[in-house]
Motif scaffolding. Structure first.
Motif, PDB file in Angstrom:
ATOM      1  N   ARG A 200      32.053  28.739  44.508  1.00  0.00           N
ATOM      2  CA  ARG A 200      31.282  29.919  44.152  1.00  0.00           C
ATOM      3  C   ARG A 200      32.193  30.991  43.567  1.00  0.00           C
ATOM      4  NH1 ARG A 200      26.540  32.048  44.916  1.00  0.00           N
ATOM      5  NH2 ARG A 200      25.811  30.240  46.070  1.00  0.00           N
ATOM      6  N   LYS A 201      33.336  31.171  44.197  1.00  0.00           N
ATOM      7  CA  LYS A 201      34.291  32.169  43.697  1.00  0.00           C
ATOM      8  C   LYS A 201      34.651  31.891  42.245  1.00  0.00           C
ATOM      9  CE  LYS A 201      37.741  31.939  46.613  1.00  0.00           C
ATOM     10  NZ  LYS A 201      38.915  32.150  47.478  1.00  0.00           N
ATOM     11  N   THR A 203      33.129  30.021  40.037  1.00  0.00           N
ATOM     12  CA  THR A 203      31.988  30.111  39.130  1.00  0.00           C
ATOM     13  C   THR A 203      31.673  31.561  38.805  1.00  0.00           C
ATOM     14  OG1 THR A 203      31.098  28.177  40.219  1.00  0.00           O
ATOM     15  CG2 THR A 203      29.605  29.406  38.807  1.00  0.00           C
ATOM     16  N   MET A 204      31.690  32.395  39.812  1.00  0.00           N
ATOM     17  CA  MET A 204      31.403  33.812  39.601  1.00  0.00           C
ATOM     18  C   MET A 204      32.435  34.428  38.681  1.00  0.00           C
ATOM     19  SD  MET A 204      28.804  34.945  41.334  1.00  0.00           S
ATOM     20  CE  MET A 204      28.012  33.468  40.820  1.00  0.00           C
ATOM     21  N   SER A 206      34.362  33.090  36.468  1.00  0.00           N
ATOM     22  CA  SER A 206      34.290  32.710  35.072  1.00  0.00           C
ATOM     23  C   SER A 206      33.035  33.258  34.422  1.00  0.00           C
ATOM     24  CB  SER A 206      34.360  31.193  34.912  1.00  0.00           C
ATOM     25  OG  SER A 206      33.242  30.602  35.525  1.00  0.00           O
ATOM     26  N   SER A 207      31.982  33.429  35.185  1.00  0.00           N
ATOM     27  CA  SER A 207      30.777  34.001  34.590  1.00  0.00           C
ATOM     28  C   SER A 207      30.984  35.447  34.233  1.00  0.00           C
ATOM     29  CB  SER A 207      29.603  33.916  35.563  1.00  0.00           C
ATOM     30  OG  SER A 207      29.253  32.591  35.770  1.00  0.00           O
ATOM     31  N   LEU A 208      31.665  36.159  35.092  1.00  0.00           N
ATOM     32  CA  LEU A 208      31.916  37.575  34.822  1.00  0.00           C
ATOM     33  C   LEU A 208      32.735  37.726  33.559  1.00  0.00           C
ATOM     34  CD1 LEU A 208      32.733  39.071  38.314  1.00  0.00           C
ATOM     35  CD2 LEU A 208      30.836  39.654  36.841  1.00  0.00           C
ATOM     36  N   LYS A 210      33.021  35.602  31.165  1.00  0.00           N
ATOM     37  CA  LYS A 210      32.278  35.113  30.013  1.00  0.00           C
ATOM     38  C   LYS A 210      31.299  36.155  29.529  1.00  0.00           C
ATOM     39  CE  LYS A 210      29.998  30.995  28.369  1.00  0.00           C
ATOM     40  NZ  LYS A 210      29.527  29.688  28.694  1.00  0.00           N
ATOM     41  N   ASN A 211      30.689  36.849  30.457  1.00  0.00           N
ATOM     42  CA  ASN A 211      29.750  37.889  30.049  1.00  0.00           C
ATOM     43  C   ASN A 211      30.421  38.925  29.187  1.00  0.00           C
ATOM     44  OD1 ASN A 211      27.539  36.860  31.261  1.00  0.00           O
ATOM     45  ND2 ASN A 211      27.808  37.980  33.160  1.00  0.00           N
ATOM     46  N   ASP A 214      31.121  38.522  25.102  1.00  0.00           N
ATOM     47  CA  ASP A 214      30.053  38.570  24.106  1.00  0.00           C
ATOM     48  C   ASP A 214      30.519  39.207  22.817  1.00  0.00           C
ATOM     49  OD1 ASP A 214      27.274  39.191  26.353  1.00  0.00           O
ATOM     50  OD2 ASP A 214      28.435  37.427  25.854  1.00  0.00           O
ATOM     51  N   LYS A 227      38.362  48.169  32.950  1.00  0.00           N
ATOM     52  CA  LYS A 227      37.138  48.044  33.719  1.00  0.00           C
ATOM     53  C   LYS A 227      36.166  49.141  33.316  1.00  0.00           C
ATOM     54  CE  LYS A 227      39.272  46.183  37.846  1.00  0.00           C
ATOM     55  NZ  LYS A 227      39.556  46.417  39.245  1.00  0.00           N
ATOM     56  N   PRO A 234      25.344  47.863  40.097  1.00  0.00           N
ATOM     57  CA  PRO A 234      25.886  47.142  41.240  1.00  0.00           C
ATOM     58  C   PRO A 234      27.217  46.464  41.008  1.00  0.00           C
ATOM     59  CG  PRO A 234      24.024  45.969  40.308  1.00  0.00           C
ATOM     60  CD  PRO A 234      24.131  47.243  39.555  1.00  0.00           C
ATOM     61  N   TYR A 235      27.629  46.343  39.803  1.00  0.00           N
ATOM     62  CA  TYR A 235      28.938  45.762  39.641  1.00  0.00           C
ATOM     63  C   TYR A 235      29.602  46.251  38.374  1.00  0.00           C
ATOM     64  CZ  TYR A 235      26.232  42.459  36.813  1.00  0.00           C
ATOM     65  OH  TYR A 235      25.384  41.894  35.928  1.00  0.00           O
ATOM     66  N   LEU A 236      30.893  45.981  38.302  1.00  0.00           N
ATOM     67  CA  LEU A 236      31.681  46.426  37.167  1.00  0.00           C
ATOM     68  C   LEU A 236      31.661  45.398  36.054  1.00  0.00           C
ATOM     69  CD1 LEU A 236      34.987  47.634  38.779  1.00  0.00           C
ATOM     70  CD2 LEU A 236      33.004  48.976  38.183  1.00  0.00           C
TER      71      LEU A 236
ATOM     72  N   LYS B 231      26.272  23.191  34.223  1.00  0.00           N
ATOM     73  CA  LYS B 231      26.224  24.277  33.239  1.00  0.00           C
ATOM     74  C   LYS B 231      26.239  23.796  31.807  1.00  0.00           C
ATOM     75  CE  LYS B 231      29.395  27.162  35.146  1.00  0.00           C
ATOM     76  NZ  LYS B 231      30.303  28.320  35.222  1.00  0.00           N
ATOM     77  N   TYR B 309      23.473  31.994  41.299  1.00  0.00           N
ATOM     78  CA  TYR B 309      24.421  32.022  40.192  1.00  0.00           C
ATOM     79  C   TYR B 309      23.862  32.774  38.998  1.00  0.00           C
ATOM     80  CZ  TYR B 309      27.019  28.687  42.931  1.00  0.00           C
ATOM     81  OH  TYR B 309      27.724  28.097  43.941  1.00  0.00           O
ATOM     82  N   PHE B 311      22.874  36.368  37.402  1.00  0.00           N
ATOM     83  CA  PHE B 311      23.112  37.808  37.543  1.00  0.00           C
ATOM     84  C   PHE B 311      21.837  38.559  37.184  1.00  0.00           C
ATOM     85  CE2 PHE B 311      27.756  38.157  38.040  1.00  0.00           C
ATOM     86  CZ  PHE B 311      28.107  36.842  37.838  1.00  0.00           C
ATOM     87  N   VAL B 366      33.721  48.112  43.096  1.00  0.00           N
ATOM     88  CA  VAL B 366      32.286  47.962  42.865  1.00  0.00           C
ATOM     89  C   VAL B 366      31.555  48.925  43.771  1.00  0.00           C
ATOM     90  CG1 VAL B 366      30.351  46.412  43.109  1.00  0.00           C
ATOM     91  CG2 VAL B 366      32.504  45.590  42.204  1.00  0.00           C
ATOM     92  N   HIS B 368      28.079  49.403  44.322  1.00  0.00           N
ATOM     93  CA  HIS B 368      26.872  49.162  45.086  1.00  0.00           C
ATOM     94  C   HIS B 368      26.746  47.753  45.627  1.00  0.00           C
ATOM     95  CE1 HIS B 368      26.140  53.134  44.125  1.00  0.00           C
ATOM     96  NE2 HIS B 368      24.863  53.145  43.928  1.00  0.00           N
ATOM     97  N   GLY B 369      25.936  46.934  45.061  1.00  0.00           N
ATOM     98  CA  GLY B 369      25.576  45.683  45.726  1.00  0.00           C
ATOM     99  C   GLY B 369      24.367  45.999  46.579  1.00  0.00           C
TER     100      GLY B 369
END
Lengths: 343, 585
Positions: A200-201, A203-204, A206-208, A210-211, A214, A227, A234-236, B231, B309, B311, B366, B368-369
């Motif tokens: 999960r770590k 995957t998250m 790499s998704s961050l 990748k986003n 763009d 940053k 909710p997130y950076l 994926k 997974y 967002f 970060v 919030h959350g």
């Protein structure tokens, strides 16, 4: 208390009618509604050489030919009739009805004509008149609260209360709301905490990343990731400053990245369109919703984005923060104080 | 119906065997599925022990080092299905060295001899090599079900071997493993005449698979019920797959990155419309708002939605939840925020399980959350909630007390306040009362993970009230040995205790001597236990294996990581150099 009705842009070009700084648009109290003439005037070339230092974050303007805005189907918008999905005010609806971009109350975004100026759509800048599709950033007539705001724009004729001090005092900006994130030294990460599985770590992570890819990268001198945080998000995110040429590009990218958050907040206020929208409700909403784009420089000071030439900015910018205008230090000491008190 | 006196006499007559022929007893016992029931049955008398042994088709081994494969095979001669778990759970979080052990190969070697007709193997936290997978594929002609969860040591080559040789395979479930993902060609190894697949989960993998091969596979496996793609499968691919398999019950999509034309979008929508039986939806990597509505037609019968997974923002979640009236399990990322959780509370009255994962857990800045507000909102709307895993950055005692008032049926309460040792952010007090409320109110509680600033009082409460607690995870908590003592002296059903970074020392460790034999295992790391304490434990309790791992550069006397477990086979012989086995002899 605002004492200066006249607006100054923050590099002292108070007379340039086409110069509108982001702070104008985003401050909660200075209602820097562009006036009709500002909106309608296609750029004067006098502003062109200062384009580099202009960072305009404003509402999408209806005269913006370059921007294609996709409106949400359901009214998450302040924009009067623009909510109408058949609006032809330069807001073509894609098939992707639920994608909301560009239509935010936040710091974005329309770039009007060639001036690089972001203005409010709708022509009536002086009234909070949603019926005409005016898009507001600031509540007007909020005379007493101007100290929270940042810079004023060009001289306005109307009732708008302006922030008393222009941005020149940027060094006094220390985001009050920033205190809780004041330069945390990189804390040593505890192994295995929080307890998240590696899969999960990874995957998250790499998704961050990748986003944030763009935006088209450019080869060059390597990456310059900073940053970007946004109050209420909710997130950076992280952006590579090297991939942008100017403040315009940066702002549109940020707008894309964070559009969802402001829209979310819009939605949370139950705003459903022009019907039933009262001025006071609008003010309530807007009070919390204008955003100012700021950055932390090499010295640890928080500055408004747009002050300095682009290259200088990329050299010194360490971190970006989209903060609520109401919390922005503004540049007035009282604003800072007031923000501190709120926290 | 009173007891038949004649039968009773016969029954108690120890010179006679059971009134039932063995076959009948076996037949009856074969209907028992729960291994706990079976354990109980096997203790009644020798006949029942034997009958149970002969009728057991599935064996569950919670700790691979508690027993040997030979002993298992000797006792249970007719096993068709094995579940085997290896490393301590904290290995998921990198607290256990890679070469620690739990190699499945010795088990396979024995099984090949004793259970040649083995059909199912489910492994969790085992070390599995490609050689082992090939061995498995070749030596078990009836092999049907392979599930690998949190395992490591193998690559896609091993999967290729499985695909090539297992002619009767019905389930291939590769889930959250440390896999060396070399290439996607393994999927092309399924023979063209292979049609038996019912479950295919390759969500773990990243490399591109040969899509045509996948499409052909899905088309010809008419019984396919579960398909969880990786994926690399695009929306366009997904549409083609769905057209081949409208009978799916569980679907894991590939990437939801936008790439479709309007026409393709319509086709995809159509494909989802055909999925009338879908009960589980997952994947949704990089889910982006424009494409979520495409899922809506398939959501009517969903009971499990895994968005962990994706967002998503609160409004996106809400729109999706409106489509799922029967939702019982929901996994989300904390990007949905408290607002998203309010939507959960409003839209999911049947919800039983909620897991909220952090999107960016390691970034301190970060802002919030989710907070206590989100959890509260869910508890007001979802009164049937009994399983929660909640990662947050702030919590209050009052909120937790209210939450368990609303939902007293919790069986699994896993709360992770991500900043270690953080107090109630409103009152600045420890979170003792929160967990006190949990254990007092939730009498059915089986699993508890605590966090935040906690004193020994929390553990007094736990020891006193948590009568059904089986699994307890503790981190950065407690004030003294007394805390751990309370846990060990109370909690009659405790089976697994894992502790890290707590001020518990030898006195605490040694207070549970007898207790450890009734537990599966104890893990203690970064506590105050010393080598001497561990040696004493090992000496006093010879039927426990006491293993110590030391961190680099630590004091000689410190026992940095301690793993204690009961075993009928004594200390293991495959421990790597970093694992010190303390023998009592």
């Amino acid at each position: 208390m605002s004492s200066i009705p006249k607006e100054h842009d923050y590099i002292g070009l108070s007379e340039a009618p086409s110069m509108e700084k982001i702070s104008d648009k985003l401050s909660s109290s200075s209602s820097t509604l562009s006036t009709e003439e500002n909106i309608n005037s296609k750029s004067s070339s006098t502003s062109l050489n200062l384009k580099e230092t202009e960072l305009r974050l404003g509402l999408p303007g209806s005269q913006s030919p370059e921007r294609k805005l996709i409106l949400p189907a359901a009214g998450v918008s302040l924009f009067g009739k623009d909510i109408d999905t058949n609006s032809t005010n330069g807001y073509p609806l894609g098939p992707l009805k639920n994608l909301v971009s560009g239509v935010k109350r936040g710091f974005s975004d329309a770039i009007v004509g060639s001036s690089g100026k972001w203005v409010f759509s709708g022509s009536n800048g002086s009234e909070v008149d949603l019926g005409k599709g005016a898009i507001l950033f600031s509540p007007r007539g909020d005379n007493g609260n101007s100290q929270k705001s940042c810079v004023a724009g060009p001289a306005k004729k109307d009732d708008v209360a302006q922030s008393p001090k222009p941005v020149l005092e940027k060094n006094s900006q220390v985001a009050a709301a920033n205190e809780n994130s004041s330069a945390p030294a990189a804390k040593a990460q505890v192994v295995g905490w929080p307890p998240i599985r590696s899969f999960r770590k990874n995957t998250m992570a790499s998704s961050l990343v990748k986003n944030n890819e763009d935006v088209e990268g450019k080869s060059g001198y390597g990456c310059l990731y900073v940053k970007v945080s946004m109050d209420g998000a909710p997130y950076l995110r992280k952006v590579d400053l090297k991939t942008y040429n100017n403040y315009l590009d940066l702002s549109s990218a940020l707008e894309k990245m964070f559009s969802c958050f402001t829209i979310g907040q819009c939605g949370s206020h139950g705003l459903r369109g022009q019907d039933g929208l009262t001025e006071s409700r609008l003010k309530d909403i807007l009070h919390g919703s204008e955003y100012v784009l700021t950055y932390e420089d090499k010295d640890g000071d928080w500055m408004l984005v747009g002050d300095v030439p682009w290259d200088m900015f990329t050299d010194s910018c360490r971190r970006l923060r989209i903060m609520k205008g109401s919390e922005a230090i503004g540049l007035a000491p009282r604003a800072m104080e007031k923000c501190k008190n709120r926290n | 119906m009173g007891p038949n006196p004649k039968m009773r006499k016969e029954f108690f007559d120890s010179t006679r065997s059971s009134p039932f022929p063995d076959e009948v007893l076996e037949r009856v016992l074969s209907l028992l599925k729960s291994h706990k029931d079976r354990s109980a049955v096997s203790l009644v008398c020798k006949d029942w022990y034997n009958a149970e042994s002969w009728s057991r088709a599935h064996v569950f081994i919670g700790n691979c080092y508690s027993v040997s494969p030979e002993i298992v095979a000797r006792r249970f001669p007719r096993v068709k299905s094995v579940t085997l778990k290896g490393k301590p759970r904290f290995s998921d979080f990198n607290l256990v060295p890679e070469n620690w052990g739990a190699d499945v190969h010795p088990w396979l070697v024995v099984f090949a001899a004793k259970y040649p007709f083995l059909e199912e193997l489910r492994l969790k936290r085992m070390a599995v090599s490609d050689e082992s997978l090939e061995f498995l594929a070749i030596n078990f002609p009836n092999f049907k079900v392979l599930s690998l969860l949190s395992c490591d040591g193998f690559s896609t080559d091993g999967l290729a071997a499985i695909a090539t040789h297992c002619k009767n395979l019905t389930q291939l479930d590769i889930h959250e493993n440390g896999i060396d993902d070399k290439s996607g060609s393994w999927l092309s190894c399924f023979p063209e005449n292979f049609t038996s697949l019912e479950v295919l989960n390759f969500a773990n993998l990243n490399t591109d698979v040969n899509f045509d091969a996948l499409e052909r596979l899905v088309s010809r496996c008419k019984s396919l019920k579960v398909l969880k793609a990786s994926k690399s499968i695009s929306l366009e691919h997904l549409q083609r797959l769905l057209v081949c398999a409208p009978q799916l019950i569980e679907l894991g999509t590939g990437s939801l990155m936008p790439e479709l034309t309007a026409c393709q979008y319509a086709q995809l929508e159509n494909a989802f419309n055909q999925l009338k039986n879908l009960s589980t939806l997952s994947g949704l990597w990089e889910a982006s708002a424009p494409y979520l509505p495409v899922l809506y037609p398939a959501c009517t019968n969903l009971t499990f939605l895994n968005l962990s997974y994706a967002f998503l923002q609160s409004h996106e979640l809400e729109s999706l939840l409106c489509q799922c009236p029967h939702l019982r399990r929901l996994w989300v990322l904390d990007t949905v925020g408290d607002k998203g959780l309010e939507a959960v509370g409003s839209n999911c009255p049947l919800l039983e399980e909620l897991r909220v994962f952090p999107a960016d857990p390691f970034d301190e800045e970060v802002i919030h959350g989710v907070t206590e507000a989100g959890f509260l909102a869910v508890s007001y709307g979802c009164r049937r909630l009994h399983y929660v895993l909640y990662f947050c950055r702030q919590m209050t005692n009052a909120a937790v007390a209210t939450i368990v008032q609303n939902c007293p049926d919790f069986t699994h309460f896993r709360l992770c306040i991500m900043n270690p040792g953080q107090p109630d952010y409103v009152t600045n007090e420890p979170m003792d009362e929160a967990f006190g409320a949990v254990v007092r109110t939730c009498t059915k509680l089986q699993r508890l993970s605590v966090s935040g600033l906690l004193t020994d009082l929390t553990f007094e409460y736990i020891g006193q009230y948590a009568k059904n607690l089986e699994t307890l995870s503790v981190a950065f908590a407690g004030s003294s040995d007394r805390g751990m003592q309370c846990m060990l002296e109370g909690c009659p059903k405790l089976r697994k205790l894992e502790i890290r970074d707590c001020p518990f020392g030898n006195a605490a460790l040694l207070s549970g001597l007898e207790k450890y034999e009734s537990m599966r295992s104890l893990w203690m790391s970064a506590c105050n236990v010393t080598m001497n304490g561990c040696r004493l434990l090992a000496r006093e309790m010879p039927r426990l294996n006491v293993e110590v791992m030391k961190d680099d550069g630590s004091d000689d006397s410190q026992a940095d990581k301690v793993y204690v477990y009961r075993s009928v086979v004594g200390p293991r012989r495959d421990a790597p150099p970093c694992v010190l086995t303390l023998s009592g002899l």
